[in-house]
Design a protein around this motif. Structure first.
Motif, PDB file in Angstrom:
ATOM      1  N   THR A 132       2.324   7.073  -6.683  1.00 16.88           N
ATOM      2  CA  THR A 132       1.392   8.036  -7.285  1.00 16.88           C
ATOM      3  C   THR A 132       2.052   9.389  -7.516  1.00 16.88           C
ATOM      4  O   THR A 132       1.673  10.130  -8.433  1.00 16.88           O
ATOM      5  CB  THR A 132       0.138   8.232  -6.401  1.00 16.88           C
ATOM      6  N   ARG A 144      -4.032   5.290 -13.161  1.00 17.87           N
ATOM      7  CA  ARG A 144      -4.082   4.903 -11.755  1.00 17.87           C
ATOM      8  C   ARG A 144      -2.964   3.905 -11.445  1.00 17.87           C
ATOM      9  O   ARG A 144      -2.542   3.140 -12.315  1.00 17.87           O
ATOM     10  CB  ARG A 144      -5.434   4.287 -11.408  1.00 17.87           C
ATOM     11  N   ASP A 178       0.833  -1.210   0.000  1.00 15.35           N
ATOM     12  CA  ASP A 178       0.000   0.000   0.000  1.00 15.35           C
ATOM     13  C   ASP A 178       0.863   1.252   0.000  1.00 15.35           C
ATOM     14  O   ASP A 178       0.609   2.201  -0.754  1.00 15.35           O
ATOM     15  CB  ASP A 178      -0.897   0.021   1.237  1.00 15.35           C
ATOM     16  N   LEU A 225      -5.299  10.941  -4.154  1.00 15.84           N
ATOM     17  CA  LEU A 225      -5.172   9.485  -4.020  1.00 15.84           C
ATOM     18  C   LEU A 225      -6.454   8.784  -4.466  1.00 15.84           C
ATOM     19  O   LEU A 225      -6.398   7.688  -5.024  1.00 15.84           O
ATOM     20  CB  LEU A 225      -4.840   9.120  -2.579  1.00 15.84           C
ATOM     21  N   ARG A 239      -8.257   3.172  -2.491  1.00 13.43           N
ATOM     22  CA  ARG A 239      -9.034   4.299  -3.005  1.00 13.43           C
ATOM     23  C   ARG A 239     -10.235   4.583  -2.103  1.00 13.43           C
ATOM     24  O   ARG A 239     -10.533   5.747  -1.799  1.00 13.43           O
ATOM     25  CB  ARG A 239      -9.506   3.993  -4.422  1.00 13.43           C
ATOM     26  N   VAL A 276       2.432   1.887  -3.286  1.00 11.82           N
ATOM     27  CA  VAL A 276       1.443   2.447  -4.214  1.00 11.82           C
ATOM     28  C   VAL A 276       1.311   3.951  -3.989  1.00 11.82           C
ATOM     29  O   VAL A 276       1.322   4.750  -4.941  1.00 11.82           O
ATOM     30  CB  VAL A 276       0.067   1.758  -4.038  1.00 11.82           C
ATOM     31  N   THR A 303      -2.001   0.639  -9.234  1.00 11.04           N
ATOM     32  CA  THR A 303      -2.660  -0.472  -8.559  1.00 11.04           C
ATOM     33  C   THR A 303      -1.650  -1.292  -7.762  1.00 11.04           C
ATOM     34  O   THR A 303      -0.443  -1.219  -7.994  1.00 11.04           O
ATOM     35  CB  THR A 303      -3.347  -1.386  -9.580  1.00 11.04           C
ATOM     36  N   ARG A 304      -2.155  -2.104  -6.859  1.00 10.52           N
ATOM     37  CA  ARG A 304      -1.277  -2.998  -6.106  1.00 10.52           C
ATOM     38  C   ARG A 304      -0.606  -3.997  -7.036  1.00 10.52           C
ATOM     39  O   ARG A 304       0.544  -4.389  -6.827  1.00 10.52           O
ATOM     40  CB  ARG A 304      -2.082  -3.749  -5.043  1.00 10.52           C
ATOM     41  N   LYS A 327      -6.023   8.538  -8.121  1.00  8.52           N
ATOM     42  CA  LYS A 327      -4.880   7.804  -8.663  1.00  8.52           C
ATOM     43  C   LYS A 327      -4.778   6.347  -8.206  1.00  8.52           C
ATOM     44  O   LYS A 327      -3.889   5.629  -8.670  1.00  8.52           O
ATOM     45  CB  LYS A 327      -3.581   8.527  -8.278  1.00  8.52           C
ATOM     46  N   THR A 328      -5.621   5.900  -7.281  1.00 12.25           N
ATOM     47  CA  THR A 328      -5.515   4.537  -6.782  1.00 12.25           C
ATOM     48  C   THR A 328      -6.800   3.769  -7.064  1.00 12.25           C
ATOM     49  O   THR A 328      -7.779   4.317  -7.580  1.00 12.25           O
ATOM     50  CB  THR A 328      -5.221   4.516  -5.270  1.00 12.25           C
TER      51      THR A 328
END
Length: 339
Positions: free
Chosen positions: A48, A322, A41, A180, A189, A44, A324-325, A183-184
């Motif tokens: 960003t 975005r 996390d 965030l 998110r 991530v 992502t994990r 972007k997530t």
């Protein structure tokens, strides 16, 4: 319009760009340990802003350089009077930049955790102190007839400036949470969007209070950008909760723009008022460089500003997707911690 007025306006634009762009950087950094529940996390969150954070800081360098060249007396009085506060900001920014680079160099939870704390510290402190600094610039500081600062560090810790610090702190935190959300994906998110409501309440409380205090002191047209800031801030929280992160981000950015406009509009034609005697205040006239210097600077700005803006816009376009994990690779090939 005189060249001195043009350069005052350009410096205001540079600070506005810095606060809008670096504002969400600071917000992401402050929320790193709040929203990041594990290392993936947090990677991530850092990714960003990874491609853009150092480019955003260029706005600060240009704003400082423009102030030094266009209004050298303003620059000298600021950096002598605000020396300790600006030094703390500089150390925090350096520590934050080092943390971004060093965090992933060793495969150790403790190593990463300590650098994460450095990122939080390096984001929170400037977010707070920039508001304190600009609160003092607008309010004024004790200057003597030679424009020398005659106060102490504690002179800067007055109620108006401290509320200004809380205003920028809460506003940047909200701006980062909205960014965030834009972007997530997934749970990260959702947590960022959920956080916009309490952060929005804090931003409205402290930001609204600070701007209302500013408008009450200066009156007139100052109330217009204050009302704009309040309206777009409320709209930004509403859009974020409604899942419209793009519109929410535009609104929080506009709130920062309106806040900066309020401060510089309240300041003009002064650049640093004196609370000792109004006759000792620095203005756009008595603090400026020679007309020839300003003329050369204007031509340089006309030539190179479009290039810089185009390059930065291209950077944001390239990294618009975005994070992502799943896009975070496993940490492989790192040296183990040595005990």
């Amino acid at each position: 319009m005189a060249l001195t007025d043009i350069w005052f306006l350009l410096i205001a634009v540079l600070w506005t760009g810095y606060f809008v762009l670096e504002g969400f950087d600071f917000g992401v950094g402050m929320l790193l340990r709040v929203l990041g529940r594990d290392d993936t996390d947090r990677r991530v969150l850092i990714n960003t802003i990874g491609p853009v954070w150092d480019g955003n800081e260029v706005w600060l360098l240009v704003a400082g350089g423009a102030t030094f060249a266009a209004f050298p007396l303003w620059y000298a009085s600021l950096f002598s009077g605000f020396y300790l506060a600006l030094l703390v900001i500089l150390v925090a920014l350096i520590l934050r930049g080092v943390a971004f680079e060093f965090r992933g160099k060793i495969d150790s939870d403790r190593w990463r955790r300590n650098w994460d704390r450095a990122i939080v510290f390096g984001s929170l402190v400037p977010a707070l102190l920039w508001g304190v600094a600009f609160g003092n610039i607008v309010r004024g500081v004790p200057l003597d007839a030679q424009h020398h600062f005659t106060g102490t560090f504690f002179t800067l810790l007055n109620p108006y400036a401290l509320v200004g610090g809380l205003a920028t702190l809460s506003l940047f935190a909200l701006h980062g949470a909205v960014f965030l959300g834009l972007k997530t994906t997934g749970d990260l998110r959702e947590r960022a969007v959920a956080l916009t409501k309490p952060l929005g309440g804090a931003a409205i409380l402290f930001g609204g209070g600070f701007l209302a205090w500013t408008a009450a002191d200066h009156g007139g047209w100052t109330w217009i950008p204050v009302l704009v800031a309040a309206a777009v801030l409320i709209a930004g929280v509403w859009y974020a909760m409604d899942g419209k992160e793009g519109l929410a981000f535009v609104c929080t950015a506009l709130a920062i723009v309106a806040t900066t406009v309020t401060l510089f509009y309240s300041l003009y034609p002064n650049v640093l008022p004196s609370t000792t005697d109004a006759a000792y205040s620095l203005t756009t006239t008595n603090a400026a460089s020679t007309p020839y210097t300003l003329k050369i600077m204007t031509w340089v700005a006309v030539a190179f500003t479009p290039v810089v803006l185009a390059y930065q816009a291209w950077t944001y376009w390239v990294f618009r997707k975005r994070v992502t994990r799943e896009s975070i690779p496993a940490a492989a090939g790192l040296p183990p911690v040595r005990r």
